[in-house]
Design a protein around this motif. Structure first.
Motif, PDB file in Angstrom:
ATOM      1  N   VAL A  32       0.858  -1.202   0.000  1.00 31.21           N
ATOM      2  CA  VAL A  32       0.000   0.000   0.000  1.00 31.21           C
ATOM      3  C   VAL A  32       0.893   1.251   0.000  1.00 31.21           C
ATOM      4  O   VAL A  32       1.767   1.405   0.855  1.00 31.21           O
ATOM      5  CB  VAL A  32      -0.932  -0.009   1.221  1.00 31.21           C
ATOM      6  N   ALA A  34       1.287   5.389   0.322  1.00 32.68           N
ATOM      7  CA  ALA A  34       0.641   6.513   1.007  1.00 32.68           C
ATOM      8  C   ALA A  34       1.168   7.831   0.414  1.00 32.68           C
ATOM      9  O   ALA A  34       2.388   8.019   0.302  1.00 32.68           O
ATOM     10  CB  ALA A  34       0.901   6.441   2.502  1.00 32.68           C
ATOM     11  N   VAL A  36       0.350  12.224   0.669  1.00 33.90           N
ATOM     12  CA  VAL A  36      -0.387  13.300   1.337  1.00 33.90           C
ATOM     13  C   VAL A  36      -0.240  14.579   0.498  1.00 33.90           C
ATOM     14  O   VAL A  36       0.871  14.932   0.084  1.00 33.90           O
ATOM     15  CB  VAL A  36       0.138  13.525   2.765  1.00 33.90           C
ATOM     16  N   TRP A  46       5.437  11.421   0.661  1.00 33.22           N
ATOM     17  CA  TRP A  46       5.608  10.412  -0.419  1.00 33.22           C
ATOM     18  C   TRP A  46       6.297   9.174   0.196  1.00 33.22           C
ATOM     19  O   TRP A  46       7.454   9.211   0.588  1.00 33.22           O
ATOM     20  CB  TRP A  46       6.474  11.015  -1.530  1.00 33.22           C
ATOM     21  N   SER A  47       5.543   8.091   0.319  1.00 35.47           N
ATOM     22  CA  SER A  47       6.083   6.895   0.988  1.00 35.47           C
ATOM     23  C   SER A  47       6.966   6.099   0.031  1.00 35.47           C
ATOM     24  O   SER A  47       6.878   6.250  -1.192  1.00 35.47           O
ATOM     25  CB  SER A  47       4.944   6.000   1.487  1.00 35.47           C
ATOM     26  N   ASN A 113      -9.185   7.834  -0.643  1.00 37.00           N
ATOM     27  CA  ASN A 113      -8.841   9.221  -0.318  1.00 37.00           C
ATOM     28  C   ASN A 113      -9.666   9.695   0.874  1.00 37.00           C
ATOM     29  O   ASN A 113     -10.864   9.393   0.973  1.00 37.00           O
ATOM     30  CB  ASN A 113      -9.123  10.156  -1.496  1.00 37.00           C
ATOM     31  N   LEU A 126      -5.193  12.641   2.296  1.00 40.25           N
ATOM     32  CA  LEU A 126      -4.412  11.398   2.352  1.00 40.25           C
ATOM     33  C   LEU A 126      -4.937  10.453   1.283  1.00 40.25           C
ATOM     34  O   LEU A 126      -6.134  10.164   1.217  1.00 40.25           O
ATOM     35  CB  LEU A 126      -4.526  10.723   3.718  1.00 40.25           C
ATOM     36  N   LEU A 128      -4.370   6.604  -0.195  1.00 41.64           N
ATOM     37  CA  LEU A 128      -3.784   5.261  -0.110  1.00 41.64           C
ATOM     38  C   LEU A 128      -4.023   4.576  -1.437  1.00 41.64           C
ATOM     39  O   LEU A 128      -5.167   4.487  -1.913  1.00 41.64           O
ATOM     40  CB  LEU A 128      -4.423   4.452   1.027  1.00 41.64           C
TER      41      LEU A 128
END
Length: 691
Positions: A32, A34, A36, A46-47, A113, A126, A128
């Motif tokens: 997943v 993520a 923002v 930014w994951s 979202n 946010l 996902l």
């Protein structure tokens, strides 16, 4: 969150569990991402998973408008409108949307979202995101797993670390005979009450502790749902670990292998039956004796086939009569056998060796009359009354727990000889058709042996009767002689026949003593012996010299086809105190002088009667009061394992030791000392001179 600035980026990897955490690994499986956004739609978080999903690094994505970075131009307006709606109303939005990858390709990504609010009142969005292909792959795997579990013929269950059922499939419900509701949330010991649940749980805890699986463990049970039938299972246990290595439970699989178990048992039973038949062939009928054969049959049947058995032979058959097919049946109870645990049931059977009469309403009588097996798989009180001979025996059978009965006829050469009855007490399985076939096979083999023994006994009795009738009743005293004699038949019918003895008064106060042995055996030998004895008496009346008597007998024997005989003939003259003796191929007589040890007479042995062409010689010796003469046949001293000289020495010692005793007692002691257990016929004649 919004003011914290961009998150660190880097290559995605397995997260390291922190204190008190229990990660499952599911998020790693879905990967997943993520992202923002601030109120203007710029990327502020930014994951690492986002970098993997979209291809842009954190440095490339942070501060840029997400729509321009990820969405094709034709979809900008739609994306901006959805973003504005989420930021204004706070309503979450979810759906799949095509995004642009850094490499220029388009991917379908599923979004979730939602609006975020930090502690100073700033608003963020946010998002996902998951690759739709990954979601589809996971969904297919889950669907396939669920379908396999629900439709699998293998019973499957998942238990938590406390060994409580979490999941069971329909197959396990059928195998255990309990619904899913009766499993879920309950411990193993609460569900598997028909097993040794303590041992099962101990084994499961060992698997949880060591991680070493238990595979294909063979279990035979009777479940509460079907207590009358055995079920066979193949059981396996496997520990379940999550992606981080944490133990999350136990998986168990149960395969119902009852059909394979029953097939294996059938093969084993068939092999055992063949082994039992082979054992019976080797151990039943070792002798030609009816009762011994019956005992051997009973010993084979118990405990392999029955707990209690009895062999009944028709009394009419043993007496040579045709059995009646109406009315009661009278049996000789030839043998009874039982396992130690069934001794009480044996007490209800008839006494071995005795006679028992069973009414026409009894099952064993029906078996004999119809010549067919009688099977009562599950006996009732009424059945037991028709099994036992008396009401007391029926009550005893009921009290000891006889639950199954089988009777099969003893058939040989088209004639029914009796019946074999079988009972089960402690063996749980009832008699069935396979047991009936096996019992019939064993009974048939034994019946043939019993029939052979019966005919043998008849022939033996005939030969023995003929021989005893032909042997004389000797006077205890003759002129100047004290006489004692003994005859013992051989151990088998085929060996009876040829030995004889005689003592006769002759003219002039003399006496003649004769012992002979016709070579051969059976009725023919007995008949030939009778002819020779009669001829010897006739020639003796002529007061011929012993050599002359043997010469006449030799000529007579030559005319009788296939007859050869040995003989010793002695004529005693009490006035002269002298014996004249002649021998035709016979063993030398033994002489015991008063006060001296016994010795063998040195006389010419001659040739047997029937050979012809040889002259016989007469030898004279003194025979005074107190002297003792022993005439005997070769069955007394000849054996297969001992030298003849050694046996003759034993005879001399026995005669010396008994010198002066009563002659009848001497005969008995000599026979006891020298007679082999299963030898030839024996004729022994003792004569002692008296004043």
């Amino acid at each position: 969150m919004g003011r914290a600035g961009p998150s660190r980026s880097g290559a995605p990897g397995r997260p390291v569990p922190g204190p008190g955490t229990s990660p499952t690994g599911l998020l790693d499986l879905l990967s997943v991402a993520a992202v923002v956004l601030d109120t203007h739609g710029r990327v502020v978080f930014w994951s690492p998973q986002a970098e993997e999903l979209f291809g842009y690094s954190a440095q490339e994505a942070l501060g840029r408008f997400a729509a321009r970075l990820l969405v094709h131009e034709e979809n900008w307006d739609q994306v901006i409108a959805l973003f504005a709606q989420t930021m204004e109303s706070g309503a979450d939005w979810a759906g799949a949307f095509p995004v642009r990858h850094k490499d220029g390709s388009t991917r379908l990504v599923e979004f979730r979202n939602m609006r975020l609010l930090d502690d100073v009142g700033d608003t963020y969005a946010l998002g996902l995101a998951v690759d739709q292909a990954t979601v589809a792959r996971v969904e297919r795997g889950v669907a396939l797993s669920a379908r396999l579990v629900s439709q699998s013929p293998i019973g499957l269950a998942i238990l938590d670390p406390d060994l409580r059922y979490v999941t069971v499939n329909p197959a396990l419900e059928r195998i255990h005979g309990r619904s899913a509701a009766e499993h879920l949330g309950r411990r193993v010991r609460e569900v598997l009450t028909f097993l040794d649940a303590e041992a099962v749980e101990a084994r499961m805890r060992e698997v949880l502790k060591t991680g070493q699986s238990v595979s294909d463990r063979y279990v035979v049970v009777r479940t509460d749902a079907d207590p009358d039938h055995e079920r066979a299972w193949s059981v396996s246990y496997h520990r379940l670990d999550d992606a981080t290595g944490r133990v999350i439970g136990l998986a168990t699989s149960v395969i119902d292998i009852t059909e394979r178990h029953e097939a294996t048992q059938a093969v084993t039973r068939a092999r055992n039956r063949l082994a039992l038949i082979a054992h019976a062939s080797a151990s039943v009928g070792t002798t030609l004796d009816v009762e011994r054969t019956a005992h051997e049959l009973a010993g084979v049947v118990v405990p392999e086939l029955a707990d209690v058995t009895a062999v009944h032979v028709l009394d009419s058959v043993l007496r040579g009569r045709t059995p009646s097919h109406t009315g009661p049946a009278r049996f000789l109870v030839a043998a009874v056998a039982a396992t130690p645990a069934s001794a009480a049931a044996r007490a209800a059977a008839d006494v071995p060796g005795g006679l028992a009469t069973y009414g026409s309403d009894r099952l064993i009588t029906r078996c004999v009359r119809t010549r067919r097996p009688v099977l009562v798989a599950e006996t009732t009180r009424g059945d037991l009354r028709h099994i036992a001979r008396t009401s007391e025996a029926a009550s005893l059978l009921e009290a000891t727990g006889v639950h199954s009965y089988l009777a099969v006829p003893l058939l040989a050469r088209g004639e029914v000889l009796g019946a074999l009855s079988l009972e089960r007490v402690h063996t749980p399985a009832p008699f069935d058709e396979d047991d009936t076939l096996l019992a019939c096979e064993l009974a048939s083999r034994a019946a043939t042996c019993i029939d052979n023994a019966r005919w043998y006994q008849s022939v033996r009795d005939t030969a023995l009767t003929l021989q005893r009738r032909l042997l004389p009743e000797l006077p205890s005293r003759l002129a100047g002689l004290e006489i004692a004699c003994r005859y013992q038949p051989a151990g088998t019918a085929t060996e009876i026949g040829g030995d004889w003895f005689d003592a006769m008064r002759l003219p002039g106060g003399k006496a003649a003593l004769v012992v002979g042995d016709v070579m051969g055996s059976g009725i023919n030998a007995a008949a030939s012996m009778g002819q020779l004895r009669s001829a010897t008496r006739a020639f003796a009346e002529l007061d011929l010299d012993p050599a002359e008597v043997l010469r006449h007998l030799d000529r007579l024997t030559e005319d009788v086809e296939h007859t050869i005989a040995t003989c010793v003939y002695c004529r005693y003259d009490p006035e002269r105190g002298e014996c004249r003796i002649s021998v035709a191929g016979h063993l030398p007589p033994a002489l015991v002088r008063s006060g001296r040890p016994a010795g063998l007479l040195d006389v010419p042995s001659g040739v047997p009667l029937g050979v012809g062409g040889w002259a016989f010689e007469t030898t004279s010796f003194a025979f005074r009061p107190g002297d003792q003469l022993a005439l005997y046949t070769d069955g007394l001293v000849e054996t297969r394992g001992d030298p003849i000289d050694a046996r003759l020495g034993i005879l001399r010692d026995a005669l010396t030791a008994t010198a002066g005793q009563d002659l009848t007692e001497t005969c008995a002691q000599v026979l006891e000392t020298l007679r082999p257990p299963a030898g030839d016929d024996v004729a022994l004649l003792l004569a002692r001179a008296r004043p």
